[in-house]
Design a protein around this motif. Sequence first.
Motif, PDB file in Angstrom:
ATOM      1  N   ASP A  52     102.491  37.684  48.025  1.00 45.35           N
ATOM      2  CA  ASP A  52     101.296  37.344  48.483  1.00 45.35           C
ATOM      3  C   ASP A  52     101.932  37.589  50.009  1.00 45.35           C
ATOM      4  OD1 ASP A  52      99.581  34.548  49.817  1.00 45.35           O
ATOM      5  OD2 ASP A  52      98.333  36.143  48.290  1.00 45.35           O
ATOM      6  N   ILE A  53     102.469  36.951  50.429  1.00 44.21           N
ATOM      7  CA  ILE A  53     102.841  37.021  52.272  1.00 44.21           C
ATOM      8  C   ILE A  53     103.077  38.673  52.294  1.00 44.21           C
ATOM      9  CG2 ILE A  53     104.481  36.518  53.638  1.00 44.21           C
ATOM     10  CD1 ILE A  53     102.976  33.928  52.697  1.00 44.21           C
ATOM     11  N   LYS A  89      99.595  40.421  53.106  1.00 45.92           N
ATOM     12  CA  LYS A  89      98.493  39.330  54.579  1.00 45.92           C
ATOM     13  C   LYS A  89      99.657  40.594  55.765  1.00 45.92           C
ATOM     14  CE  LYS A  89      97.406  35.344  53.043  1.00 45.92           C
ATOM     15  NZ  LYS A  89      98.074  34.232  52.571  1.00 45.92           N
ATOM     16  N   SER A  91     107.688  37.096  48.301  1.00 46.79           N
ATOM     17  CA  SER A  91     106.662  36.446  47.904  1.00 46.79           C
ATOM     18  C   SER A  91     105.534  37.763  47.908  1.00 46.79           C
ATOM     19  CB  SER A  91     105.495  36.031  48.732  1.00 46.79           C
ATOM     20  OG  SER A  91     104.618  35.593  48.193  1.00 46.79           O
TER      21      SER A  91
END
Lengths: 162, 356
Positions: free
Chosen positions: A94-95, A98, A92
């Motif tokens: 997004d992950i 982060k 991902s």
Amino acid sequence: MSRLVPFICCMYGRVTWRGLPLLTPLPPGLPRVLAVGKKDLVDFPVLNEDELEEQFVRGSGPGGQATNKTSNCVVLKHIPTGIVVKCHQTRSVDINRKRARDIMREKLDVVYKGELSEVVLKKKEAELRKHEKRKKANDNLERKRQFKEALAADSKPGSDTV
Amino acid sequence: MWRTSLRAGCRGCRGFGPKGIWGSHAVRRCSAPAPAPAPAPALPAGRITARQAVDVWKRHFEERGVTEPDNSSHYIIAHLLGAKTIESLEHGKLTEFLSREKTEQMWQLCTRRLSRMPVQYVIEEWDFRDLTLKMRPPVFIPRPETEELVELMLTDLEMEPGAKVGADGQRTCLEVGCGSGAISLSLLNSMPQLKSIAVDQSQDAVDLTRENALRLGLQDRLQVYCIDVLKDAETVVSLCSPVSALVSNPPYLFSEDMTSLEPEIFRFEDHAALDGGKDGLKVIKQILTVAPQILTNHGRVYLEVDPRHPPLIRRWVEANVEEMHYVETRHDINGRPRFCILQKKKSNKDHRLDQD
């Protein structure tokens, strides 16, 4: 504001972290080391997104629905220090973004706090625990040894037996 | 076992029976005759390590012009060995010999990739934010940009209390064009107090969304319906109790751009999930037309769109949908205008229950 902010200005100007005012000298000593080490991530620097440059490999294509690429590597650069973090740990984007920021925080923590950074503190704490454990084990062995010697001395001929 | 999968190439518009590659409902339009499937390298006689299998197939993908040759072989071997990425594999796993069974599976899966089947369909799963979802052709594969749509929605929803609808005070959201369920399920997973309704015109998508909801234990807070918002807007309006948010990643490609799509998309994904008509706005316009009837006052619409759309949508809404106000455009990680946020103005003639 110019992106080429000198390192020293950044340290005192824009980067802050919770609980610790930057300009106050931090008292050294054992109690503080242990207290800080117990809470994960509490004293990591807070990232300022304006100081970050992010690159995501998606190809030069139009993106969105028109593209289906599985590359999701995120490259994060901290402009004032030049530190670059690459993350493709997960599927991902997004992950990965982060996580890249988490890693960046850890690295900045080491850079800014040096001896007092979380990574270094944790290491010291672990070593301290190891040292204490070893000492305790040795003390126990020593006590057992002395006890055995005492027993051996008691059972020698010449001593009183009931 | 692995030989039969050589047939897993594109065969024009035929599926392979009810449980075929594309399922029974897909309608495919291929402009060129399907190429013969490329032959796979021979299954090795002796034992090979995972690393060796990866290298063989990476080279083969390169020779056959299969895009992302290293990522493809990496994701497939990782999946076979029980990990999500090759980086997260246990140290030393790659240098271990593969069992006969695993070798055959590697050959089977990689052969599917030879036909340009997207990796997500080959391994039948993919991740979206912190969720792992089942993938199945021709249901649209979630794109990374859409993860950002969820992020910005969550930030919005968590910041403002918004209109609480329903007797239990729970907030409801509607997704139009749910595909595999990525957006709705991700929102539900991150917001325990949210309830969602998801609709899609494709029965395959509805089935897959329900399956993913069950796998994630989110089925109690999600209703899924097979409805075409273009043909049957009234049903959408009547089924959905007033919602405080409407989200969609609708088909937004321009029809003329469909033919230049890479084979991974053109041959395997549902064209109806991609083609937004001449200007890519066909479904978007319909959603925005219907939105005022579905949303509570101050309820918001969140859309993923083509980078050319935001100014067109703003102008069109101002001229045609008096009840909706264009709030802002947000950009994706590549700096392209990608997300449109609109809000329903307070309406004096709204007879539905709302608090504001």
